[in-house]
Motif scaffolding. Structure first.
Motif, short mmCIF file in Angstrom:
data_model
loop_
_atom_site.label_atom_id
_atom_site.label_comp_id
_atom_site.label_asym_id
_atom_site.label_seq_id
_atom_site.Cartn_x
_atom_site.Cartn_y
_atom_site.Cartn_z
N ASN A 216 0.83 -1.21 0.00
CA ASN A 216 0.00 0.00 0.00
C ASN A 216 0.86 1.26 0.00
OD1 ASN A 216 -3.12 -0.34 0.28
ND2 ASN A 216 -2.27 -2.01 1.50
N ASP A 256 -10.39 -4.78 -3.13
CA ASP A 256 -10.57 -3.85 -2.01
C ASP A 256 -9.42 -2.85 -1.95
OD1 ASP A 256 -12.92 -5.11 -1.32
OD2 ASP A 256 -12.03 -6.32 0.29
N HIS A 259 -9.87 -0.40 -4.74
CA HIS A 259 -10.97 0.54 -4.46
C HIS A 259 -10.54 1.61 -3.46
CE1 HIS A 259 -15.05 2.01 -3.86
NE2 HIS A 259 -14.88 1.86 -2.56
N LYS A 260 -9.87 1.19 -2.40
CA LYS A 260 -9.45 2.14 -1.37
C LYS A 260 -8.38 3.10 -1.90
CE LYS A 260 -10.50 -0.96 2.47
NZ LYS A 260 -9.96 -1.85 3.53
N GLN A 261 -7.55 2.60 -2.81
CA GLN A 261 -6.46 3.43 -3.33
C GLN A 261 -6.87 4.19 -4.60
OE1 GLN A 261 -3.57 4.06 -2.11
NE2 GLN A 261 -2.73 2.36 -0.94
#
Length: 305
Positions: A216, A256, A259-261
């Motif tokens: 991340n 996921d 999507h979050k990034q």
């Protein structure tokens, strides 16, 4: 003592000159990593392990997307996602990059660690050249040869690509081209060995929170430099089944993260029957070109929405 030193200095100078000349012939035949440290720093980059190094062809991306790419994928031991790889990426990438394209190939294995790895100091990539190289854009790169090349330097000259390309040839753009017997019996034998290998390591590893954290962080860093795309490369049906047994929710996890990034995730893992593999785990070079074209098409299509 002074006279002795005066006598031996010419010999040392001669040795240095010979090594410098021999090192100047280092190329994609030298080993499977040298060219990663001997080219201009890129602005568009491909990351991952050996699936990515063999499966994503920069030349195809260049034709499709009209820009140069560098494949900076090594292998599962030397370039799994983690702090070492992150440090190397920052050294590898052109610091002036503003509108780069970054393709991060993902698999459960390059985001996992052994149960015995209690912290980052236990990660195997600490022994990777990524952890001790400073220069990533020198040609010839004598730092790499001095630190990492363990054979006679005369081999650099006698086994250079100009004489004959090796079965594993690392192109200047970072693509590892593998030429190997593709007779079905040979492929089946290699695939069987690879299945045994992954069944064994599956018993001793699991997804690593440390690797996911670094992954991340890498995405966060690259997003400041351009567009990021996550890609799951297919493997043979048998290895895909093995992965899905061990990691049934991996694609969901990557969705996921994407999507979050706010990045794109292209999952080709269900398309395993569309491609040929050298050993079940790595794509045959013609299939690599086919997949890479589909990755490029997916990038172009995603820009419209």
């Amino acid at each position: 003592m002074k006279k002795f030193l005066i006598k031996i200095i010419p010999y040392f100078v001669a040795i240095i000159i010979v090594l410098a000349v021999l090192g100047s012939f280092a190329d994609g035949n030298t080993d499977d990593n040298y060219m990663h440290f001997a080219v201009k720093k890129p602005q568009n980059i491909i990351l991952g392990d050996s699936r990515g190094s063999q499966g994503v062809v920069p030349g195809v991306l260049k034709k499709k997307l009209s820009t140069q790419f560098d494949n900076f994928s090594l292998n599962i031991v030397e370039s799994p996602y983690g702090p070492v790889y992150f440090k190397a990426i920052k050294r590898k990438l052109d610091p002036e990059t503003k509108n780069g394209i970054f393709i991060l190939t993902v698999s459960p294995w390059n985001l996992s660690a052994s149960y015995g790895a209690k912290s980052e100091k236990d990660f195997p990539e600490l022994k990777s050249p990524l952890n001790d190289m400073y220069f990533y854009d020198r040609s010839p790169n004598y730092e790499y040869l001095l630190k990492r090349y363990t054979r006679s330097w005369f081999k650099i000259y006698t086994e250079r690509a100009e004489v004959e390309r090796s079965n594993t040839f690392l192109h200047e753009d970072g693509w590892l081209e593998v030429n190997i017997d593709m007779h079905k019996d040979s492929v089946a034998a290699r695939t069987h060995k690879k299945e045994i290998f992954y069944k064994d390591i599956a018993k001793n590893i699991d997804l690593s929170q440390e690797r996911l954290k670094a992954f991340n962080e890498i995405i966060n860093y690259l997003r400041t430099k351009g567009k990021v795309y996550l890609v799951r490369i297919p493997t043979s049906q048998s290895l895909t089944s093995l992965e899905n047994q061990k990691y049934p929710h991996f694609s969901r996890l990557m969705k996921d993260v994407a999507h979050k990034q706010n990045v794109k995730f292209f999952d080709f893992s269900k398309d395993y029957n569309k491609y040929d593999y050298t050993d079940g785990n790595h794509m045959y070079k013609e299939s690599s070109k086919k997949l890479t074209a589909q990755i490029a098409d997916s990038i172009v299509f995603s820009r419209k929405y």
